[in-house]
Motif scaffolding. Structure first.
Motif, PDB file in Angstrom:
ATOM      1  N   ASP A   1      -3.961   2.893  -2.937  1.00 58.75           N
ATOM      2  CA  ASP A   1      -3.595   4.161  -2.305  1.00 58.75           C
ATOM      3  C   ASP A   1      -3.864   4.421  -1.039  1.00 58.75           C
ATOM      4  N   GLY A   2      -4.325   3.489  -0.069  1.00 54.67           N
ATOM      5  CA  GLY A   2      -4.592   3.626   1.378  1.00 54.67           C
ATOM      6  C   GLY A   2      -5.939   4.118   1.600  1.00 54.67           C
ATOM      7  N   THR A   3      -6.788   4.266   0.691  1.00 55.75           N
ATOM      8  CA  THR A   3      -8.160   4.365   0.792  1.00 55.75           C
ATOM      9  C   THR A   3      -8.843   3.282   1.492  1.00 55.75           C
ATOM     10  N   ILE A   4      -9.715   3.497   2.648  1.00 54.24           N
ATOM     11  CA  ILE A   4     -10.199   2.604   3.465  1.00 54.24           C
ATOM     12  C   ILE A   4     -11.610   2.491   2.697  1.00 54.24           C
ATOM     13  N   MET A   5     -12.215   1.172   2.669  1.00 52.02           N
ATOM     14  CA  MET A   5     -13.613   1.002   2.088  1.00 52.02           C
ATOM     15  C   MET A   5     -14.296   0.178   3.346  1.00 52.02           C
ATOM     16  N   PHE A   6     -15.484   0.710   3.695  1.00 53.66           N
ATOM     17  CA  PHE A   6     -16.337   0.031   4.668  1.00 53.66           C
ATOM     18  C   PHE A   6     -17.375  -0.236   3.659  1.00 53.66           C
ATOM     19  N   VAL A   7     -17.739  -1.836   3.743  1.00 53.15           N
ATOM     20  CA  VAL A   7     -18.793  -2.196   2.845  1.00 53.15           C
ATOM     21  C   VAL A   7     -19.998  -2.629   3.999  1.00 53.15           C
ATOM     22  N   VAL A   8     -21.130  -2.170   3.663  1.00 52.28           N
ATOM     23  CA  VAL A   8     -22.301  -2.254   4.744  1.00 52.28           C
ATOM     24  C   VAL A   8     -23.218  -2.962   4.013  1.00 52.28           C
ATOM     25  N   ILE A   9     -23.718  -4.206   3.835  1.00 55.03           N
ATOM     26  CA  ILE A   9     -24.834  -4.856   3.000  1.00 55.03           C
ATOM     27  C   ILE A   9     -25.794  -5.214   4.007  1.00 55.03           C
TER      28      ILE A   9
ATOM     29  N   VAL B   1       0.839  -1.229   0.073  1.00 52.37           N
ATOM     30  CA  VAL B   1      -0.025  -0.062  -0.258  1.00 52.37           C
ATOM     31  C   VAL B   1       0.954   1.182  -0.046  1.00 52.37           C
ATOM     32  N   ASP B   2       0.583   2.358  -0.685  1.00 52.88           N
ATOM     33  CA  ASP B   2       1.194   3.602  -0.831  1.00 52.88           C
ATOM     34  C   ASP B   2       0.305   4.599   0.059  1.00 52.88           C
ATOM     35  N   LEU B   3       0.682   4.590   1.234  1.00 56.84           N
ATOM     36  CA  LEU B   3      -0.046   5.412   1.770  1.00 56.84           C
ATOM     37  C   LEU B   3       0.127   6.935   1.581  1.00 56.84           C
ATOM     38  N   ALA B   4       1.207   7.513   0.897  1.00 56.92           N
ATOM     39  CA  ALA B   4       1.316   8.833   0.538  1.00 56.92           C
ATOM     40  C   ALA B   4       0.466   9.071  -0.455  1.00 56.92           C
ATOM     41  N   ALA B   5       0.025   8.269  -1.094  1.00 54.78           N
ATOM     42  CA  ALA B   5      -0.701   8.477  -2.487  1.00 54.78           C
ATOM     43  C   ALA B   5      -2.377   8.693  -2.472  1.00 54.78           C
ATOM     44  N   HIS B   6      -2.795   8.700  -0.877  1.00 56.88           N
ATOM     45  CA  HIS B   6      -4.304   8.780  -0.853  1.00 56.88           C
ATOM     46  C   HIS B   6      -4.523  10.415  -1.359  1.00 56.88           C
ATOM     47  N   PRO B   7      -5.818  10.628  -2.069  1.00 58.24           N
ATOM     48  CA  PRO B   7      -5.961  11.789  -2.747  1.00 58.24           C
ATOM     49  C   PRO B   7      -6.418  12.877  -1.882  1.00 58.24           C
ATOM     50  N   ASP B   8      -7.315  12.517  -0.945  1.00 59.61           N
ATOM     51  CA  ASP B   8      -7.697  13.869  -0.038  1.00 59.61           C
ATOM     52  C   ASP B   8      -8.544  13.270   1.111  1.00 59.61           C
ATOM     53  N   SER B   9      -9.246  14.183   1.900  1.00 62.20           N
ATOM     54  CA  SER B   9      -9.881  13.714   2.980  1.00 62.20           C
ATOM     55  C   SER B   9     -11.411  13.634   3.026  1.00 62.20           C
ATOM     56  N   ASP B  10     -11.921  13.457   1.631  1.00 66.58           N
ATOM     57  CA  ASP B  10     -13.409  13.175   1.752  1.00 66.58           C
ATOM     58  C   ASP B  10     -13.684  11.911   2.184  1.00 66.58           C
ATOM     59  N   VAL B  11     -14.929  11.836   2.583  1.00 67.35           N
ATOM     60  CA  VAL B  11     -15.746  10.577   2.712  1.00 67.35           C
ATOM     61  C   VAL B  11     -16.898  10.620   1.823  1.00 67.35           C
ATOM     62  N   GLN B  12     -16.910   9.350   1.153  1.00 65.91           N
ATOM     63  CA  GLN B  12     -17.869   9.332   0.136  1.00 65.91           C
ATOM     64  C   GLN B  12     -18.604   7.977   0.116  1.00 65.91           C
ATOM     65  N   LEU B  13     -20.038   8.074  -0.342  1.00 61.26           N
ATOM     66  CA  LEU B  13     -20.720   6.812  -0.303  1.00 61.26           C
ATOM     67  C   LEU B  13     -21.127   6.346  -1.598  1.00 61.26           C
ATOM     68  N   GLU B  14     -20.927   5.075  -1.750  1.00 62.09           N
ATOM     69  CA  GLU B  14     -21.345   4.531  -3.202  1.00 62.09           C
ATOM     70  C   GLU B  14     -22.601   3.479  -2.679  1.00 62.09           C
ATOM     71  N   ARG B  15     -23.717   3.614  -3.627  1.00 57.28           N
ATOM     72  CA  ARG B  15     -24.723   2.905  -3.418  1.00 57.28           C
ATOM     73  C   ARG B  15     -24.492   1.510  -4.252  1.00 57.28           C
ATOM     74  N   ILE B  16     -24.875   0.472  -3.496  1.00 50.38           N
ATOM     75  CA  ILE B  16     -24.674  -0.795  -4.163  1.00 50.38           C
ATOM     76  C   ILE B  16     -26.011  -1.540  -4.083  1.00 50.38           C
ATOM     77  N   SER B  17     -26.525  -1.960  -5.435  1.00 48.22           N
ATOM     78  CA  SER B  17     -27.818  -2.599  -5.875  1.00 48.22           C
ATOM     79  C   SER B  17     -27.634  -3.659  -6.776  1.00 48.22           C
ATOM     80  N   THR B  18     -27.898  -5.031  -6.314  1.00 47.69           N
ATOM     81  CA  THR B  18     -28.186  -6.170  -7.043  1.00 47.69           C
ATOM     82  C   THR B  18     -29.476  -6.631  -6.988  1.00 47.69           C
ATOM     83  N   ALA B  19     -29.801  -7.803  -7.761  1.00 48.19           N
ATOM     84  CA  ALA B  19     -30.816  -8.355  -7.558  1.00 48.19           C
ATOM     85  C   ALA B  19     -31.079  -9.249  -6.159  1.00 48.19           C
ATOM     86  N   LYS B  20     -29.869  -9.502  -5.648  1.00 50.19           N
ATOM     87  CA  LYS B  20     -29.657 -10.207  -4.330  1.00 50.19           C
ATOM     88  C   LYS B  20     -29.565  -9.479  -3.192  1.00 50.19           C
TER      89      LYS B  20
END
Length: 373
Positions: free
Chosen positions: A269-277, A107-126
Motif C-alpha cells: 500500500d506504499g507504507t515505508i517501514m524503517f527497521v532499527v535493530i 505497489v499501489d501508492l494511492a492506497a496508503h491509509p493516512d499520514s501517521d507515523v507509528q512505532l512497533e516494538r520488536i523483541s525476541t530472545a536474540k
C-alpha cells in the motif's frame, strides 16, 4: 615377654605434619586431572570449531559479524586472510547481482491509509529494536550534515530541521572507523538533485531511495538513470534483499553476520517501514542477520527491502529523542546523511554542503571541525 604382635605403623591422620606432607600430593593430582580435562575439552572444542560442519557454520558466522564491524581484520584469525579477502569480494559480487534483479514495483501508492507515523516494538530472545511505519511515503526526505568538514548526528538533524523522526542513512568514508563523517560514499540525492556523486554521473552504484511519487527504489543504478526515473531522495548502501515480495537471502549462513541493523522497506500500500535493530549489547540485544530481518519484513508484507548503514551508526529518533539504544560507547555517530520524516516535506531544502569543496582530496581522517548536539 610380651608376645602380642606389633601392629604395622599407621600414621596419625590428624597430625599437622601429615597434613603438610600429604595434601600437596593430592592437590597436585587433582590439578593435573583438571588441566588434562581442560586440555581435552579445548582440543575437542577446537576440533568441533574447525573440523565439523556445525562448527564451521559458527566460525563463519563469527567472521561475518566481524566483517561488518570496525574490527574486520580480526576475522582472519577465524578463517585466514585469503579466505577473508575472498569472502568480502564474494559478498560485494553477490550484493551487486542482487541489486540488478528487476523490480516490478508492485505497489499501489494511492492506497496508503493516512499520514501517521507509528512505532512497533520488536523483541525476541536474540534481538530488540523497532519498526517505524511511515504511511505516506512522500513525507520522507534525505537530509545532510550542515557542518563543513563534519558529519552530524541524526538527533541534531531532526531538531535543526523540525522533522518528526529520522534514521541513519547511507555509507561514508570512515578511515579506521573514527573519521569525521563528512564524506559520503557513492551518491546522495535530495529534492530531486544529485548533491554528491563520488564516481561521477555514469558510474553505477547501489542505492536506496524514493521517487517523487513515493515509490521505493533500490538497486544498482547510475545517477543519471536515477534522475531519468524521477528519483527524489537517495543514498548509497546495499544490498537490496526483498524484490517483488520475495526474499533473496536463502539462509542464515548468507545473512552477513550478526550486527545492529537499519533497513528500509515498502509494503504494497506504499507504507515505508524503517527497521532499527540494536546489537553488540550482550544481555540486551546481540543483533540480527539480514536473514532475520528478511523474515521479519516478509511476515509484515514487505514487497521491497534494502539495507542501510548499520552497526554503530544505527539510530532511530522520534519527537526529538533517541528511541533505540545505539551500540557505540561514544554515543551517536556523526553522519553525512539521514532519512527524515516531515509534516511538510515540500518546505524542506537540504542545500548542498559539499558544493565548492574538493571532495576528491578531502581527508576523512581529520577531526571534526566542530561538535554537533
Amino acid at each position: 615377654m610380651d608376645t602380642q604382635t606389633q601392629a604395622p605403623f599407621e600414621p596419625h591422620y590428624k597430625s599437622k605434619r601429615y597434613k603438610k606432607l600429604g595434601k600437596p600430593k593430592r592437590w597436585r593430582k587433582r590439578l593435573s586431572l583438571l588441566f588434562a580435562g581442560l586440555l581435552v575439552a579445548m582440543l575437542g572444542g577446537a576440533g568441533w570449531f574447525y573440523l565439523t560442519p556445525s562448527g564451521s557454520d559458527m566460525r563463519y558466522m563469527m567472521a561475518d559479524t566481524l566483517i561488518t564491524s570496525q574490527h574486520r581484520y580480526l576475522a582472519k584469525y577465524l578463517i585466514g586472510q585469503s579466505e577473508l579477502d575472498r569472502r568480502v569480494a564474494e559478498y560485494a559480487k553477490k550484493f551487486d547481482e542482487m541489486g540488478q534483479i528487476k523490480d516490478e514495483h508492485n505497489v499501489d501508492l494511492a492506497a496508503h491509509p493516512d499520514s501517521d507515523v507509528q512505532l512497533e516494538r520488536i523483541s525476541t530472545a536474540k534481538y530488540k529494536g523497532y519498526i517505524m511505519y511511515v504511511h505516506d511515503p512522500k513525507m520522507i526526505r534525505v537530509a545532510t550534515t550542515s557542518i563543513v568538514g563534519s558529519g552530524e548526528t541524526v538527533l541534531s538533524m531532526v531538531k535543526r530541521t523540525g522533522a518528526i523522526a529520522g534514521v541513519n542513512g547511507g555509507a561514508f568514508d570512515d578511515p579506521n572507523w573514527d573519521g569525521n563523517g563528512f564524506k559520503p560514499a557513492g551518491i546522495v540525492m535530495s529534492g530531486g538533485k544529485v548533491l554528491y556523486k563520488g564516481d561521477g554521473m555514469q558510474a553505477s552504484v547501489n542505492v536506496v531511495g524514493i521517487d517523487r511519487d513515493g515509490l521505493m527504489v533500490a538497486g544498482r543504478y547510475k545517477p543519471s538513470q536515477l534522475l531519468e526515473m524521477g528519483v527524489r531522495d537517495a543514498v548509497t548502501f546495499q544490498p537490496k534483499f526483498i524484490v517483488n515480495g520475495k526474499g533473496l537471502i536463502k539462509n542464515e549462513a548468507d545473512g552477513w553476520g550478526i550486527a545492529p541493523r537499519t533497513v528500509m522497506a515498502q509494503q504494497k500500500d506504499g507504507t515505508i517501514m524503517f527497521v532499527v535493530i540494536d546489537g553488540r549489547q550482550p544481555g540486551y540485544s546481540v543483533g540480527a542477520t539480514l536473514y532475520d530481518i528478511q523474515k521479519l519484513l516478509l511476515a509484515r508484507g514487505a514487497v521491497t527491502a534494502a539495507n542501510l548503514d548499520g552497526g554503530s551508526s544505527t539510530v532511530l529518533v522520534k519527537d526529538d529523542a533517541v528511541v533505540n539504544k545505539p551500540s557505540s560507547q561514544y554515543g551517536m555517530r556523526y553522519l553525512p546523511s539521514a532519512f527524515l520524516v516531515f509534516d511538510h516535506p515540500e518546505a524542506f531544502d537540504a542545500g548542498n554542503i559539499w558544493s565548492g569543496i574538493d571532495m576528491e582530496h578531502f581527508d576523512s581522517s581529520k577531526p571534526r571541525t566542530q561538535s554537533a548536539s
